[in-house]
Design a protein around this motif. Structure first.
Motif, PDB file in Angstrom:
ATOM      1  N   LEU A  10      43.122  -1.345 -35.440  1.00  0.00           N
ATOM      2  CA  LEU A  10      41.715  -1.464 -35.052  1.00  0.00           C
ATOM      3  C   LEU A  10      41.142  -0.103 -34.661  1.00  0.00           C
ATOM      4  O   LEU A  10      40.001   0.225 -35.012  1.00  0.00           O
ATOM      5  CB  LEU A  10      41.555  -2.472 -33.907  1.00  0.00           C
ATOM      6  N   ALA A  11      41.925   0.691 -33.949  1.00  0.00           N
ATOM      7  CA  ALA A  11      41.479   2.037 -33.575  1.00  0.00           C
ATOM      8  C   ALA A  11      41.309   2.903 -34.825  1.00  0.00           C
ATOM      9  O   ALA A  11      40.350   3.685 -34.938  1.00  0.00           O
ATOM     10  CB  ALA A  11      42.472   2.681 -32.607  1.00  0.00           C
ATOM     11  N   LEU A  12      42.230   2.748 -35.771  1.00  0.00           N
ATOM     12  CA  LEU A  12      42.142   3.496 -37.025  1.00  0.00           C
ATOM     13  C   LEU A  12      40.896   3.078 -37.802  1.00  0.00           C
ATOM     14  O   LEU A  12      40.187   3.923 -38.364  1.00  0.00           O
ATOM     15  CB  LEU A  12      43.401   3.264 -37.854  1.00  0.00           C
ATOM     16  N   MET A  13      40.613   1.784 -37.814  1.00  0.00           N
ATOM     17  CA  MET A  13      39.399   1.295 -38.479  1.00  0.00           C
ATOM     18  C   MET A  13      38.161   1.922 -37.866  1.00  0.00           C
ATOM     19  O   MET A  13      37.259   2.362 -38.585  1.00  0.00           O
ATOM     20  CB  MET A  13      39.299  -0.237 -38.332  1.00  0.00           C
ATOM     21  N   GLU A  14      38.106   1.971 -36.553  1.00  0.00           N
ATOM     22  CA  GLU A  14      36.949   2.557 -35.860  1.00  0.00           C
ATOM     23  C   GLU A  14      36.818   4.045 -36.212  1.00  0.00           C
ATOM     24  O   GLU A  14      35.722   4.543 -36.455  1.00  0.00           O
ATOM     25  CB  GLU A  14      37.089   2.371 -34.346  1.00  0.00           C
ATOM     26  N   SER A  15      37.937   4.718 -36.263  1.00  0.00           N
ATOM     27  CA  SER A  15      37.925   6.139 -36.630  1.00  0.00           C
ATOM     28  C   SER A  15      37.406   6.327 -38.054  1.00  0.00           C
ATOM     29  O   SER A  15      36.583   7.220 -38.318  1.00  0.00           O
ATOM     30  CB  SER A  15      39.343   6.709 -36.509  1.00  0.00           C
ATOM     31  N   GLN A 120      37.811   4.022 -48.987  1.00  0.00           N
ATOM     32  CA  GLN A 120      38.962   3.296 -49.544  1.00  0.00           C
ATOM     33  C   GLN A 120      39.993   3.030 -48.452  1.00  0.00           C
ATOM     34  O   GLN A 120      40.532   1.921 -48.358  1.00  0.00           O
ATOM     35  CB  GLN A 120      39.589   4.084 -50.697  1.00  0.00           C
ATOM     36  N   ALA A 121      40.265   4.033 -47.625  1.00  0.00           N
ATOM     37  CA  ALA A 121      41.221   3.851 -46.526  1.00  0.00           C
ATOM     38  C   ALA A 121      40.718   2.800 -45.548  1.00  0.00           C
ATOM     39  O   ALA A 121      41.503   1.957 -45.077  1.00  0.00           O
ATOM     40  CB  ALA A 121      41.461   5.182 -45.815  1.00  0.00           C
ATOM     41  N   GLU A 127      41.324  -4.811 -44.682  1.00  0.00           N
ATOM     42  CA  GLU A 127      41.983  -5.950 -45.329  1.00  0.00           C
ATOM     43  C   GLU A 127      43.246  -6.341 -44.578  1.00  0.00           C
ATOM     44  O   GLU A 127      43.508  -7.541 -44.373  1.00  0.00           O
ATOM     45  CB  GLU A 127      42.305  -5.626 -46.785  1.00  0.00           C
ATOM     46  N   ALA A 128      44.032  -5.343 -44.175  1.00  0.00           N
ATOM     47  CA  ALA A 128      45.278  -5.628 -43.446  1.00  0.00           C
ATOM     48  C   ALA A 128      44.981  -6.319 -42.115  1.00  0.00           C
ATOM     49  O   ALA A 128      45.687  -7.261 -41.732  1.00  0.00           O
ATOM     50  CB  ALA A 128      46.050  -4.333 -43.210  1.00  0.00           C
ATOM     51  N   VAL A 129      43.943  -5.872 -41.430  1.00  0.00           N
ATOM     52  CA  VAL A 129      43.565  -6.486 -40.152  1.00  0.00           C
ATOM     53  C   VAL A 129      43.090  -7.918 -40.379  1.00  0.00           C
ATOM     54  O   VAL A 129      43.453  -8.831 -39.624  1.00  0.00           O
ATOM     55  CB  VAL A 129      42.498  -5.629 -39.428  1.00  0.00           C
ATOM     56  N   GLN A 130      42.297  -8.128 -41.411  1.00  0.00           N
ATOM     57  CA  GLN A 130      41.808  -9.481 -41.706  1.00  0.00           C
ATOM     58  C   GLN A 130      42.965 -10.426 -42.026  1.00  0.00           C
ATOM     59  O   GLN A 130      42.990 -11.574 -41.570  1.00  0.00           O
ATOM     60  CB  GLN A 130      40.809  -9.453 -42.862  1.00  0.00           C
ATOM     61  N   VAL A 131      43.922  -9.954 -42.801  1.00  0.00           N
ATOM     62  CA  VAL A 131      45.090 -10.767 -43.132  1.00  0.00           C
ATOM     63  C   VAL A 131      45.855 -11.114 -41.857  1.00  0.00           C
ATOM     64  O   VAL A 131      46.281 -12.262 -41.655  1.00  0.00           O
ATOM     65  CB  VAL A 131      46.001 -10.045 -44.157  1.00  0.00           C
ATOM     66  N   GLU A 132      46.019 -10.137 -40.982  1.00  0.00           N
ATOM     67  CA  GLU A 132      46.731 -10.390 -39.722  1.00  0.00           C
ATOM     68  C   GLU A 132      46.000 -11.410 -38.866  1.00  0.00           C
ATOM     69  O   GLU A 132      46.616 -12.317 -38.304  1.00  0.00           O
ATOM     70  CB  GLU A 132      46.927  -9.079 -38.948  1.00  0.00           C
TER      71      GLU A 132
END
Length: 142
Positions: A10-15, A120-121, A127-132
């Motif tokens: 989540l932190a990476l997504m925000e970044s 893209q990143a 997508e990974a967060v949504q799957v989780e």
């Protein structure tokens, strides 16, 4: 994925979101600056083609133009950065503007490429967060 890994994602997504916004703003500024340089160069070319006494249209900003009469002094005052301006012949001003446009185009290309990579990143992490989240929701229903 454990809770710590999820928080890191989540932190990476925000970044990535912040980086995407910054790169998008940079693309906008570069495109605008490139448009200004190209418009200035078109005016320089019109001046180069004009003869003394001819009238040409010169952009004054905000999509506005004015008619001016060409004099024998065709030199152009060109801003070269940091509030410094230099008087140049139309030919030298044209070369300067073309070089400036080439640099801006290259910077724009690199920025657009970087923006696409970050987008893209962001998409991959999202997508990974949504799957989780879906996995956790399904696990809590069972």
């Amino acid at each position: 994925m454990n809770d710590d890994e999820l928080r890191q994602m989540l932190a990476l997504m925000e970044s990535y979101k912040n980086r995407t916004e910054a790169l998008s703003r940079q693309v906008t500024v570069l495109r605008s600056t490139l448009d200004e340089v190209n418009m200035a160069n078109e005016s320089i070319k019109a001046l180069m083609a004009a003869k003394e006494g001819d009238e040409i249209m010169v952009p004054i900003g905000a999509s506005s133009f004015m008619n001016v009469k060409v004099t024998s002094n065709k030199n152009i005052v060109v801003g070269v950065g940091s509030g410094i301006s230099v008087e140049k012949t139309p030919e030298d001003a044209n070369k300067y503007m073309e070089a400036n446009a080439a640099e801006l185009s290259e910077a724009l290309k690199k920025t657009v490429d970087a923006l696409q990579e970050v987008q893209q990143a962001l998409s991959t992490v999202s997508e990974a967060v949504q799957v989780e989240y879906m996995n956790r929701q399904q696990a809590s229903m069972q």
